[in-house]
Design an enzyme around this catalytic site. Structure first.
Site, mmCIF file in Angstrom:
data_model
loop_
_atom_site.group_PDB
_atom_site.id
_atom_site.type_symbol
_atom_site.label_atom_id
_atom_site.label_comp_id
_atom_site.label_asym_id
_atom_site.label_seq_id
_atom_site.Cartn_x
_atom_site.Cartn_y
_atom_site.Cartn_z
ATOM 1 N N TYR A 92 0.841 -0.988 -0.100
ATOM 2 C CA TYR A 92 0.555 -0.562 -0.418
ATOM 3 C C TYR A 92 0.584 1.049 -0.069
ATOM 4 O O TYR A 92 1.980 0.916 0.673
ATOM 5 C CB TYR A 92 -1.245 0.142 1.192
ATOM 6 C CG TYR A 92 -0.488 0.334 2.428
ATOM 7 C CD1 TYR A 92 -0.138 1.810 3.574
ATOM 8 C CD2 TYR A 92 -0.080 -0.909 3.411
ATOM 9 C CE1 TYR A 92 0.789 1.539 4.329
ATOM 10 C CE2 TYR A 92 0.629 -0.810 4.523
ATOM 11 C CZ TYR A 92 1.722 -0.306 5.217
ATOM 12 O OH TYR A 92 1.608 0.595 5.868
ATOM 13 N N CYS A 93 0.231 2.362 -0.243
ATOM 14 C CA CYS A 93 0.943 3.681 -0.241
ATOM 15 C C CYS A 93 0.222 4.422 0.186
ATOM 16 O O CYS A 93 -1.044 4.261 0.638
ATOM 17 C CB CYS A 93 1.305 3.548 -1.248
ATOM 18 S SG CYS A 93 -0.442 4.394 -2.937
ATOM 19 N N MET A 94 0.187 5.593 -0.081
ATOM 20 C CA MET A 94 -0.579 7.345 1.244
ATOM 21 C C MET A 94 -1.980 7.038 1.270
ATOM 22 O O MET A 94 -3.072 7.262 2.130
ATOM 23 C CB MET A 94 0.169 7.997 0.162
ATOM 24 C CG MET A 94 1.288 8.048 1.113
ATOM 25 S SD MET A 94 1.668 9.900 0.495
ATOM 26 C CE MET A 94 1.299 11.290 1.310
ATOM 27 N N THR A 95 -2.448 6.458 -0.532
ATOM 28 C CA THR A 95 -3.925 6.203 -0.531
ATOM 29 C C THR A 95 -4.308 4.621 -0.868
ATOM 30 O O THR A 95 -5.391 4.920 -0.625
ATOM 31 C CB THR A 95 -4.455 7.512 -1.234
ATOM 32 O OG1 THR A 95 -3.543 7.374 -2.806
ATOM 33 C CG2 THR A 95 -4.391 8.570 -0.185
ATOM 34 N N ARG A 96 -3.666 4.014 -1.979
ATOM 35 C CA ARG A 96 -4.080 3.007 -2.345
ATOM 36 C C ARG A 96 -4.043 1.243 -1.520
ATOM 37 O O ARG A 96 -2.478 1.637 -1.418
ATOM 38 C CB ARG A 96 -3.807 3.237 -4.032
ATOM 39 C CG ARG A 96 -4.292 4.623 -4.860
ATOM 40 C CD ARG A 96 -3.340 4.460 -5.712
ATOM 41 N NE ARG A 96 -3.278 5.974 -6.003
ATOM 42 C CZ ARG A 96 -3.195 6.390 -7.724
ATOM 43 N NH1 ARG A 96 -3.146 4.915 -8.449
ATOM 44 N NH2 ARG A 96 -4.068 7.623 -7.988
#
Length: 455
Positions: A26-30
């Protein structure tokens, strides 16, 4: 059941069950998922899960759930699947997962997309560190320009915390680049060290001393790619009994020589070409260049490939100690905020209002994906009017040549990173202009209530 638990359970089911999930990051929003069998994935079902703001089909399936929420959903997903990011990195791909990945790659195999996807994969894991360090460095910058003495111990500590990462970013980029291209991460880190090692200044070739840092992150990526490439090819001819000794030694030696004689000069040439070319575009194009760059940035965000521009920002900072591109591109998110405000005041759809209320605070703070995937993109036309609002703000930033001292999130927090004190006011003014024009364009011809009936 908590919201995040419910979302993780439903996402897992729509992905074809826990057994169909091969990788999870995962990243900041996804939430980024690689399914083993793509045919088992119910994309429409995932999009309809409450809390999911959008889905992007790419090399990995990107499920947008928003900042903060994504961390907790990822934690629940790892509990459900029994997988963790570290164990997935260590495991080899099974045949079915590899087949699925290859099929997705072929489907999206345009040269430009493949290039940006590779670059994005290198920098996405570094985003939290870059954002945190950049914001602290920006706060230090504001305090110093407000008259706080630089020699105060507390200021020296804040300065060290904020700027520490950027002094050694080459090592992290080297590690991720080698990993991305199938090499040993630690060797990639050593390749990064080669480019920034102060000992380079003691070496004279062809009558000139070498310059530590020459080539920037582009040179680092070239060196790390080369060491990964060398390692894999050397290993073909080295007996397994001595592989652990011979392969890394030869790969490192070959990369060191190639870096000094070829890769660093080539990296320096490419760095100069990119930075000087971009600066010429901004100088010659002026407000028109700012308008085009800001107005076309959001489509890149939609694909998740915008992180591929990170080395461009870093080369600008490395070369001229300022980044005039980031304030222009930051207007993309500002246009979204203005458009979202217009829709909120115009619509009677209660669910759409709730989505906007949830996305506006983080949008103002520089994270635009919730508004993009939850509001403007599903509605269609408001996405275009948001881009138009962003274009006006970008033109303003380009006209006044606003620049930053580091990279980080956009929106209001970017004001801390603006290089000159007098430009902070100009940046905020440009932000407000993008808000206002995003609002006006959307209010006047970007949204009709009939658009919201199926959202």
């Amino acid at each position: 059941m908590k919201k995040e638990q419910r979302m993780a359970q439903e996402i897992s089911e729509k992905l074809g069950g826990a057994d169909n999930i091969h990788s999870l990051t995962y990243c900041m929003t996804r939430l980024r998922v690689m399914p083993k069998d793509e045919s088992k994935v119910d994309l429409a079902g995932i999009k309809n899960i409450e809390g999911v703001m959008g889905v992007v089909g790419d090399e990995t399936l990107q499920i947008i759930v928003g900042p903060g929420t994504v961390n907790r959903v990822a934690d629940e997903m790892t509990r459900i699947t029994g997988l963790t990011a570290s164990s997935l990195d260590e495991d080899g791909e099974d045949d079915l997962a590899k087949t699925t990945k290859d099929a997705i790659n072929k489907k999206n195999a345009t040269p430009f997309k493949l290039f940006l996807r590779k670059i994005a994969s290198i920098f996405i894991p570094l985003i939290p560190a870059i954002v945190g360090s950049g914001l602290i460095a920006g706060i230090s910058n504001v305090l110093l320009r407000s008259g706080v003495p630089k020699d105060l111990a507390i200021m020296q500590m804040i300065d060290m915390i904020g700027w520490g990462l950027f002094g050694y970013l080459a090592i992290f980029v080297g590690i991720n680049t080698a990993k991305e291209f199938g090499g040993t991460p630690a060797l990639g880190g050593v390749a990064g060290i080669m480019l920034i090692n102060p000992a380079l200044a003691n070496i004279t070739l062809f009558g000139e001393k070498l310059v530590p840092g020459r080539g920037g992150l582009i040179g680092v990526m070239l060196a790390a790619f080369f060491i990964a490439w060398s390692e894999k090819r050397i290993r073909r001819f080295v007996p397994a009994a001595v592989d652990i000794i011979v392969t890394p030694t030869l790969a490192l030696l070959a990369t060191g020589i190639a870096t000094i004689f070829v890769l660093q000069p080539v990296g320096g040439f490419l760095s100069d070409l990119i930075t000087k070319g971009l600066l010429n575009i901004l100088d010659i194009g002026g407000i028109f260049a700012g308008l085009i760059l800001a107005g076309t940035f959001l489509p890149l965000v939609v694909t998740g490939l915008h992180q591929g521009l990170t080395p461009v920002h870093m080369e600008l900072l490395n070369t001229i100690k300022s980044d005039p591109l980031l304030p222009i591109l930051a207007m993309g998110g500002a246009g979204q905020v203005g458009a979202a405000f217009a829709i909120y005041f115009k619509t009677k759809n209660a669910r759409l209002k709730r989505v906007i209320k949830g996305g506006l605070p983080v949008g103002i703070l520089g994270i635009g994906e919730p508004l993009i995937f939850g509001v403007t993109l599903p509605l269609g036309r408001p996405f275009l009017t948001a881009c138009l609002g962003a274009a006006v703000g970008g033109a303003f930033q380009a006209f006044f040549k606003v620049g930053t001292i580091a990279i980080g999130v956009s929106g209001l927090p970017l004001a801390f990173l603006i290089k000159e004190t007098n430009q902070i006011v100009l940046y905020i003014a440009g932000l407000l202009i993008a808000y206002i024009f995003g609002f006006l364009f959307t209010w006047l011809f970007g949204f009709k209530e009939s658009m919201a009936k199926d959202i």
